[in-house]
Design an enzyme around this catalytic site. Structure first.
Site, mmCIF file in Angstrom:
data_model
loop_
_atom_site.group_PDB
_atom_site.id
_atom_site.type_symbol
_atom_site.label_atom_id
_atom_site.label_comp_id
_atom_site.label_asym_id
_atom_site.label_seq_id
_atom_site.Cartn_x
_atom_site.Cartn_y
_atom_site.Cartn_z
ATOM 1 N N SER A 104 2.942 -10.552 18.185
ATOM 2 C CA SER A 104 2.936 -11.849 17.510
ATOM 3 C C SER A 104 4.311 -12.494 17.635
ATOM 4 O O SER A 104 5.320 -11.920 17.209
ATOM 5 C CB SER A 104 2.572 -11.672 16.039
ATOM 6 O OG SER A 104 2.846 -12.850 15.303
ATOM 7 N N HIS A 134 -5.464 -0.054 1.348
ATOM 8 C CA HIS A 134 -5.984 -1.353 1.817
ATOM 9 C C HIS A 134 -7.081 -1.169 2.862
ATOM 10 O O HIS A 134 -7.792 -2.120 3.196
ATOM 11 C CB HIS A 134 -4.847 -2.214 2.377
ATOM 12 C CG HIS A 134 -4.373 -1.816 3.745
ATOM 13 N ND1 HIS A 134 -3.553 -0.735 3.963
ATOM 14 C CD2 HIS A 134 -4.609 -2.359 4.963
ATOM 15 C CE1 HIS A 134 -3.292 -0.628 5.252
ATOM 16 N NE2 HIS A 134 -3.927 -1.601 5.889
ATOM 17 N N GLY A 154 3.831 -2.231 17.558
ATOM 18 C CA GLY A 154 3.220 -3.105 16.558
ATOM 19 C C GLY A 154 4.048 -3.108 15.292
ATOM 20 O O GLY A 154 3.553 -2.753 14.217
ATOM 21 N N GLU A 176 6.426 -6.101 19.160
ATOM 22 C CA GLU A 176 5.526 -6.917 18.359
ATOM 23 C C GLU A 176 4.948 -8.036 19.226
ATOM 24 O O GLU A 176 5.694 -8.815 19.814
ATOM 25 C CB GLU A 176 6.251 -7.506 17.150
ATOM 26 C CG GLU A 176 5.423 -8.456 16.315
ATOM 27 C CD GLU A 176 4.094 -7.873 15.847
ATOM 28 O OE1 GLU A 176 3.062 -8.553 16.025
ATOM 29 O OE2 GLU A 176 4.102 -6.747 15.321
ATOM 30 N N GLU A 203 1.789 2.306 13.191
ATOM 31 C CA GLU A 203 0.717 2.250 12.191
ATOM 32 C C GLU A 203 -0.417 1.484 12.846
ATOM 33 O O GLU A 203 -0.522 0.278 12.724
ATOM 34 C CB GLU A 203 1.222 1.563 10.917
ATOM 35 C CG GLU A 203 0.297 1.773 9.716
ATOM 36 C CD GLU A 203 -0.850 0.789 9.668
ATOM 37 O OE1 GLU A 203 -1.864 1.008 10.387
ATOM 38 O OE2 GLU A 203 -0.748 -0.188 8.919
ATOM 39 N N ASP A 231 0.861 -1.176 0.000
ATOM 40 C CA ASP A 231 0.000 0.000 0.000
ATOM 41 C C ASP A 231 0.905 1.237 0.000
ATOM 42 O O ASP A 231 1.363 1.706 1.050
ATOM 43 C CB ASP A 231 -0.888 -0.024 1.247
ATOM 44 C CG ASP A 231 -1.916 1.102 1.271
ATOM 45 O OD1 ASP A 231 -1.729 2.095 0.539
ATOM 46 O OD2 ASP A 231 -2.891 0.990 2.035
ATOM 47 N N GLU A 287 -10.033 -2.486 15.669
ATOM 48 C CA GLU A 287 -8.890 -3.198 16.248
ATOM 49 C C GLU A 287 -8.455 -2.588 17.577
ATOM 50 O O GLU A 287 -7.666 -3.187 18.309
ATOM 51 C CB GLU A 287 -7.690 -3.269 15.303
ATOM 52 C CG GLU A 287 -7.960 -4.052 14.027
ATOM 53 C CD GLU A 287 -6.743 -4.136 13.122
ATOM 54 O OE1 GLU A 287 -5.623 -3.790 13.558
ATOM 55 O OE2 GLU A 287 -6.899 -4.557 11.964
ATOM 56 N N VAL A 296 2.345 -4.172 24.284
ATOM 57 C CA VAL A 296 2.952 -2.989 24.881
ATOM 58 C C VAL A 296 2.509 -2.810 26.330
ATOM 59 O O VAL A 296 3.274 -2.308 27.174
ATOM 60 C CB VAL A 296 2.619 -1.733 24.036
ATOM 61 C CG1 VAL A 296 1.152 -1.341 24.165
ATOM 62 C CG2 VAL A 296 3.517 -0.584 24.418
ATOM 63 N N GLU A 297 1.301 -3.276 26.649
ATOM 64 C CA GLU A 297 0.817 -3.159 28.023
ATOM 65 C C GLU A 297 1.603 -4.040 28.981
ATOM 66 O O GLU A 297 1.603 -3.798 30.199
ATOM 67 C CB GLU A 297 -0.668 -3.521 28.093
ATOM 68 C CG GLU A 297 -1.597 -2.527 27.415
ATOM 69 C CD GLU A 297 -1.720 -2.722 25.916
ATOM 70 O OE1 GLU A 297 -2.499 -1.988 25.279
ATOM 71 O OE2 GLU A 297 -1.040 -3.619 25.368
ATOM 72 N N ARG A 328 0.120 4.304 2.211
ATOM 73 C CA ARG A 328 0.463 4.059 3.612
ATOM 74 C C ARG A 328 1.961 4.109 3.849
ATOM 75 O O ARG A 328 2.466 4.876 4.677
ATOM 76 C CB ARG A 328 -0.092 2.695 4.031
ATOM 77 C CG ARG A 328 0.488 2.137 5.320
ATOM 78 C CD ARG A 328 0.195 0.648 5.422
ATOM 79 N NE ARG A 328 0.705 0.049 6.646
ATOM 80 C CZ ARG A 328 1.908 -0.492 6.767
ATOM 81 N NH1 ARG A 328 2.754 -0.475 5.733
ATOM 82 N NH2 ARG A 328 2.285 -1.036 7.913
#
Length: 635
Positions: free
Chosen positions: A331, A557, A307, A329, A391, A280, A400, A371-372, A283
């Site tokens: 994930s 997107h 993120g 991150e 982002e 994108d 989200e 992050v928390e 973006r």
């Protein structure tokens, strides 16, 4: 003789004790009756919506029906509410009114006065019944709420006495709690106790824990979805310490949120999603320009990337001269990927390499964590970060719920006066016409008319938000700003908002010939929402830039978010000549202006958002018309 004397004395003593007991019982009964009568004489029932008080339930509910459009008895019958359901309904309405929220449609008003003006005939009562399944509304919202124990009324007394049977109580026990260890004797005791409590109408709340129906006073505020719902039951120490408690608790909610988060972050383990985002150009180029073309901001800065995904923004920051980049991150898979990418590009920072004097020149440190929970994974001094970049935007900007995480990081680690990129965000709204629907496609399918399908598709679209591209030439109104956010200064609870906007027909959309422009009518089928985020000169001194998802700019997107009206609304210029008494929004009296009231709030379903839409039309003659409120869930 002596024996007979002792028997006589014993008989006299027992007779005296019995007389004293009967006297005390009689006095107690008289006192209780006096208290009860006194309570009845002093009972005042507070209105659910205003400060009016009434001496009887019937008078109060008649006032609510006539003044506030709340037909308590009618709603009970429509939803087939039993005692518990009616009990919950009262607490639910009180909790909503206390937060200036319409109990029927969910609109969040700005003040109590505005709520009073907004109240209307009930809609979506079936949705309200689903909310009443939540047993938190068994907790009295208002202390000493006499209405909760009197709403049955004289005309329903017989029904109440006969309908409170053991089978119903057992069903309620099964619905709100489970305790496999209870035996039949325990349950029988609880049923007997509950039945007694119900008939006496003690001014306490019935709560269930450990298979026990107990009484407690309301003492703890409840919050749900970021909104205060009032008083809830404070459990006793014995209940808190009992390991067999099976009621829904914060632990259960936390597990549900964790499950959703795991699924959410797991979905970002798909490389296809990251390819779509990186591809994108609108973006990625916006972030690249902000990071690479502002050297005075980036050179030597400590940057936090919330993120990071593949780490593309962290790579830009490192390339721009940042002294340290903390890439976060959640994930696990993508954290591993981002680490490998940083290594492959010689930008990975390793504590081991640094201490071993291996001449590591990398600056990117990838941390796998939400992050928390970052403090559990890495030690970062509070307010030590120069730049926070992320982002975080989702569909309709706020889907989200990642903005909340960015604000958390801002408040904890960003230096006073530090930069946040992007630093502003704005949601826009406009009306779209027939071309924004699927109707044109179905009207001519290889020469065949299939418009019946198109009409059904449009009707179904009015129930759900649609993420799709709307072309700018399909917009039939002007665009308007719905809500703006200053990411550097906003409060976390400002993520939920209610805002208004006015839309007028675009003259170039209703006629191709300027001469008959004023008399042409077009149909508005719904509204489209989009957003812009900006990297302003507040932080980006050398080069500011804007990331837009507008129908007037190249597609992204994110597409746009489409909310379809329940029926198309005819619109025209304010100089249109209306016909007689035609309803506003019809071809005979098209609306010259649409007045929208839109609320967007985080849903009870984690990471989703709820959108409510109120639409009113103003005719060319000043006549007004309102349509039913629409509720959309973006999930």
């Amino acid at each position: 003789m002596e024996k007979n004397l002792r028997q006589t004395e014993e008989t006299n003593r027992l007779t005296q004790e019995e007389d004293e007991y009967e006297d005390s019982l009689e006095a107690w009964t008289e006192e209780e009756n006096e208290d009860a009568n006194g309570d009845d004489e002093e009972s005042e029932f507070l209105c659910l919506f205003c400060d009016s008080k009434y001496g009887s339930c019937d008078a109060l509910f008649e006032h609510c029906r006539l003044t506030h459009f709340f037909d308590f008895d009618g709603i009970r019958k429509e939803l087939s509410l039993d005692f518990y359901g009616s009990f919950k309904l009262i607490n639910y309405v009180r909790s909503q009114v206390a937060n200036n929220i319409c109990w029927s449609c969910g609109i969040h008003c700005l003040s109590k006065q505005e709520l009073q003006s907004h109240l209307h005939q009930s809609v979506n009562t079936k949705d309200v019944k689903l909310l009443l399944d939540d047993d938190k509304y068994l907790n009295p919202f208002m202390l000493e709420d006499s209405l909760l124990y009197s709403f049955g009324g004289d005309d329903e007394e017989d029904d109440c006495n006969t309908s409170f049977d053991k089978e119903e109580i057992v069903r309620d026990f099964c619905k709100v709690c489970i305790d496999d260890d209870d035996d039949d004797d325990d349950i029988a005791e609880e049923i007997e106790y509950a039945e007694t409590s119900y008939k006496d109408r003690n001014k306490s709340v019935m709560t269930v824990s450990n298979g026990r129906l107990s009484l407690a006073n309301s003492s703890k505020r409840m919050t749900d979805n970021g909104m205060d719902h009032g008083e809830s039951v404070k459990p006793s120490d014995s209940i808190t310490n009992d390991k067999q408690s099976r009621v829904y608790s914060a632990d259960v909610v936390e597990k549900d949120i964790k499950k959703i988060n795991d699924s959410y972050f797991g979905s970002y383990g798909s490389f296809g999603i990251h390819r779509d985002m990186i591809s994108d150009k609108i973006r990625t180029d916006a972030y690249r320009e902000a990071l690479l073309k502002n050297p005075s901001l980036l050179n030597g800065a400590v940057v936090m990337d919330v993120g990071c995904g593949t780490g593309i923004l962290s790579l830009f920051a490192a390339q721009a001269g940042a002294s340290r980049v903390i890439a976060i991150e959640a994930s696990e898979k993508m954290a591993t990927v981002a680490t490998q990418i940083a290594k492959d590009n010689g930008l990975w920072w390793s504590k081991i390499n640094t201490e071993g004097s291996n001449n590591s020149t990398g600056v990117i440190e990838v941390v796998q964590s939400m992050v928390e929970n970052l403090d559990k994974s890495i030690e970062i001094q509070p307010h030590s970060v120069d730049i926070l970049v992320s982002e975080w935007m989702g569909y309709c900007l706020l889907y989200e719920s990642m903005l909340s995480s960015v604000l958390f990081a801002r408040d904890r680690w960003l230096k006073p006066g530090g930069a946040i990129l992007p630093d502003t965000a704005t949601i826009f709204v406009a009306g779209f016409g027939k071309g924004g629907t699927s109707l044109p496609f179905w009207e001519n399918v290889y020469g065949f008319n299939m418009s019946s399908i198109g009409k059904e598709v449009v009707e179904d679209a009015a129930k759900f938000p649609i993420i799709d591209i709307v072309n700018h030439y399909d917009l039939v109104t002007n665009s308007a700003v719905l809500q703006s956010f200053d990411i550097a200064t906003m409060k976390p609870d400002e993520v939920d908002f209610t805002a208004s906007a006015e839309l007028e027909a675009k003259l170039d959309s209703v006629a191709s010939n300027h001469n008959d422009m004023e008399q042409k009518v077009t149909s508005c089928y719904g509204i489209v929402l989009w957003f812009e985020t900006a990297f302003t000169s507040r932080f980006c001194k050398e080069k500011s830039t804007v990331l837009s998802t507008s129908p007037y700019t190249p597609k992204t997107h994110w597409s746009q978010t489409i909310l379809t009206f329940q029926e198309p609304i005819a619109m025209a210029s304010s100089k249109f000549t209306a016909e007689g008494s035609a309803a506003v929004g019809t071809d005979g009296c098209p609306a010259s202006k649409l007045v929208l009231r839109i609320s967007i709030a985080r849903s009870t379903q984690h990471r989703c958002i709820d959108i409510s839409l109120e639409t009113a039309g103003v005719g060319v003659n000043g006549q007004k018309r309102s349509w039913s409120v629409q509720i959309f869930n973006l999930s």
